[in-house]
Design an enzyme around this catalytic site. Structure first.
Site, PDB file in Angstrom:
ATOM      1  N   ASP A   1      -1.379  38.629  30.388  1.00  0.00           N
ATOM      2  CA  ASP A   1      -0.141  39.273  30.856  1.00  0.00           C
ATOM      3  C   ASP A   1       0.940  39.230  29.796  1.00  0.00           C
ATOM      4  O   ASP A   1       1.820  40.089  29.755  1.00  0.00           O
ATOM      5  CB  ASP A   1       0.346  38.618  32.149  1.00  0.00           C
ATOM      6  CG  ASP A   1      -0.407  39.208  33.320  1.00  0.00           C
ATOM      7  OD1 ASP A   1      -1.574  38.824  33.518  1.00  0.00           O
ATOM      8  OD2 ASP A   1       0.148  40.102  34.000  1.00  0.00           O
TER       9      ASP A   1
ATOM     10  N   GLN B   1      -8.611  38.836  43.301  1.00  0.00           N
ATOM     11  CA  GLN B   1      -8.835  40.029  42.461  1.00  0.00           C
ATOM     12  C   GLN B   1     -10.280  40.099  41.971  1.00  0.00           C
ATOM     13  O   GLN B   1     -10.817  41.189  41.771  1.00  0.00           O
ATOM     14  CB  GLN B   1      -7.892  40.012  41.252  1.00  0.00           C
ATOM     15  CG  GLN B   1      -6.422  40.226  41.574  1.00  0.00           C
ATOM     16  CD  GLN B   1      -5.687  38.931  41.744  1.00  0.00           C
ATOM     17  OE1 GLN B   1      -6.264  37.924  42.177  1.00  0.00           O
ATOM     18  NE2 GLN B   1      -4.410  38.907  41.424  1.00  0.00           N
TER      19      GLN B   1
HETATM   20  O1  MRU Z   1      -1.435  39.197  39.376  1.00  0.00           O
HETATM   21  P1  MRU Z   1      -2.244  40.254  38.689  1.00  0.00           P
HETATM   22  O2  MRU Z   1      -3.440  40.688  39.467  1.00  0.00           O
HETATM   23  O3  MRU Z   1      -1.383  41.405  38.243  1.00  0.00           O
HETATM   24  O4  MRU Z   1      -2.777  39.530  37.382  1.00  0.00           O
HETATM   25  C1  MRU Z   1      -3.591  40.239  36.505  1.00  0.00           C
HETATM   26  C2  MRU Z   1      -4.063  39.424  35.373  1.00  0.00           C
HETATM   27  O5  MRU Z   1      -3.771  38.259  35.260  1.00  0.00           O
HETATM   28  C3  MRU Z   1      -4.845  40.128  34.326  1.00  0.00           C
HETATM   29  O6  MRU Z   1      -5.741  39.256  33.709  1.00  0.00           O
HETATM   30  C4  MRU Z   1      -3.894  40.707  33.262  1.00  0.00           C
HETATM   31  O7  MRU Z   1      -2.836  41.410  33.852  1.00  0.00           O
HETATM   32  C5  MRU Z   1      -4.598  41.606  32.328  1.00  0.00           C
HETATM   33  S1  MRU Z   1      -5.182  43.048  33.164  1.00  0.00           S
HETATM   34  C6  MRU Z   1      -5.886  44.084  32.016  1.00  0.00           C
END
Ligand code: MRU
Length: 361
Positions: A244, A203
């Site tokens: 999250d 990401q």
């Molecule tokens: O697996 P993902 O890409 O959904 O994980 C995203 C994250 O861990 C972010 O840091 C979190 O969702 C906050 S996004 C504003």
């Protein structure tokens, strides 16, 4: 490069849910258009849309789709159909509390109307969409507030480490931790970002670099393991991450790799700032131990861009998130302001401030 397009990560158009397909970035900017709940849940599970606030808004739109697709002729029948849709959406990804929060908001809005005597399924279908749109609009406003609160923590000239993607793509627009970076940049602060690539789904390497390049923020991509090198050399002023789920005591579940990053930051006297809306706070989890951690397909680890890396027979494990104990977190930035440890009372107050009574229509 051009400034970030005002187009939202996820939006409703012509009775369908549209989203930029994040699996294809940065090679291709392609819009995924979905018109049923099962496909939407799959898009969340497969991470066409990802990031806690973005999947919350998407799930809310999912209930609007479900309401639209339901053939129920009574309010009770429609509500029963939506309960099934909510289960499908909830099962898509277990860790981000925004998903359950958004579903509760839409269903709660409908329940209030039904309790107030609404019997028309058509009226409830309209309400479900209106609540989803409200969640999406609020997300943008919330992110701008967090951006302003968080940017005030950063010096005029600074280098920060950012993990995963927490930008416009992880939200409806603007971003959380990346929103803080964006706000600081907009204020004229000279901010440079060390971007963790964020294995295994990259990401950071794919999405955060794409966003920062469009915003014109100076950046350097590093492998996750290089963070300690820069922290130890004293070249980093702050670590900025999203969340999250935040437990009642301030423990934080975030993208795997956040915990070791926070520990090494503490070891080197560098502050760790977690930036997340109140919808990410789960007071029902007393501590991080109660937060479910998603375990994803091991092929995300064994393969890079579809090519297998280890020899045949080697197995892999793929926890998507880890838990950072509250003691490693210097501040939690929410739309209500900057919380400092101990976090319990501040987190409770942030949730209470955000909880407004369902307005009568
Ligand atoms: O697996 P993902 O890409 O959904 O994980 C995203 C994250 O861990 C972010 O840091 C979190 O969702 C906050 S996004 C504003």
């Amino acid at each position: 490069m051009k400034a970030m397009s005002p187009t939202r990560t996820v939006y409703w158009r012509d009775a369908r849910v549209c989203m930029i397909d994040q699996r294809l970035l940065p090679e291709r900017e392609s819009t995924l258009v979905l018109d049923d709940v099962a496909s939407l849940a799959e898009a969340i599970r497969d991470m066409a849309v990802r990031g806690a606030p973005a999947i919350g808004a998407t799930a809310a739109y999912g209930l609007a789709l479900g309401a639209q697709g339901s053939t129920a002729s009574t309010a009770a029948g429609l509500r029963a159909d939506l309960a099934i849709d909510a289960e499908t959406l909830l099962a898509a990804r277990p860790t981000a509390s925004n998903l359950a929060w958004a579903l509760r908001r839409v269903l709660g809005r409908l329940d209030a109307e039904i309790a107030a005597g609404e019997t028309e399924p058509t009226a409830l279908r309209t309400l479900a969409l209106a609540e989803a749109e409200r969640i999406a609009d609020e997300d943008l406003a919330t992110n701008r507030r967090m951006g302003a609160h968080g940017a005030a923590l950063l010096p005029e000239r600074c280098t920060v480490i950012h993990h995963c993607n927490t930008g416009a793509l992880a939200t409806v627009d603007y971003g959380t931790a990346l929103g803080v970076i964006r706000a600081a940049h907009e204020q004229g602060k000279r901010i440079r970002v060390l971007v963790d690539e964020t294995r295994p789904r990259l990401q950071g390497a794919r999405l955060t670099t794409w966003e920062l390049a469009r915003l014109g923020v100076p950046q350097t991509l590093i492998v996750d393991g290089a963070a300690g090198y820069y922290l130890q050399r004293g070249e980093v002023d702050a670590v900025l991450v999203g969340a999250d789920r935040i437990a009642a005591n301030g423990d934080v579940a975030n993208k795997v790799g956040t915990y070791p990053l926070a520990v090494v930051a503490r070891e080197n006297g560098v502050p760790v700032y977690v930036v997340a809306p109140s919808s990410t706070i789960d007071l029902g989890c007393p501590s991080g131990a109660e937060i479910p951690i998603e375990l994803r397909d091991p092929t995300e680890v064994t393969e890079i861009a579809g090519r297998r890396i280890p020899p045949a027979g080697v197995t892999a494990a793929n926890p998507a998130f880890d838990l950072t104990p509250a003691r490693y977190i210097s501040a939690i930035v929410t739309e209500a302001g900057v919380l400092r440890p101990p976090f319990e009372a501040g987190l409770r107050a942030a949730v209470e401030a955000a909880a407004s009574p369902v307005p009568a229509s």
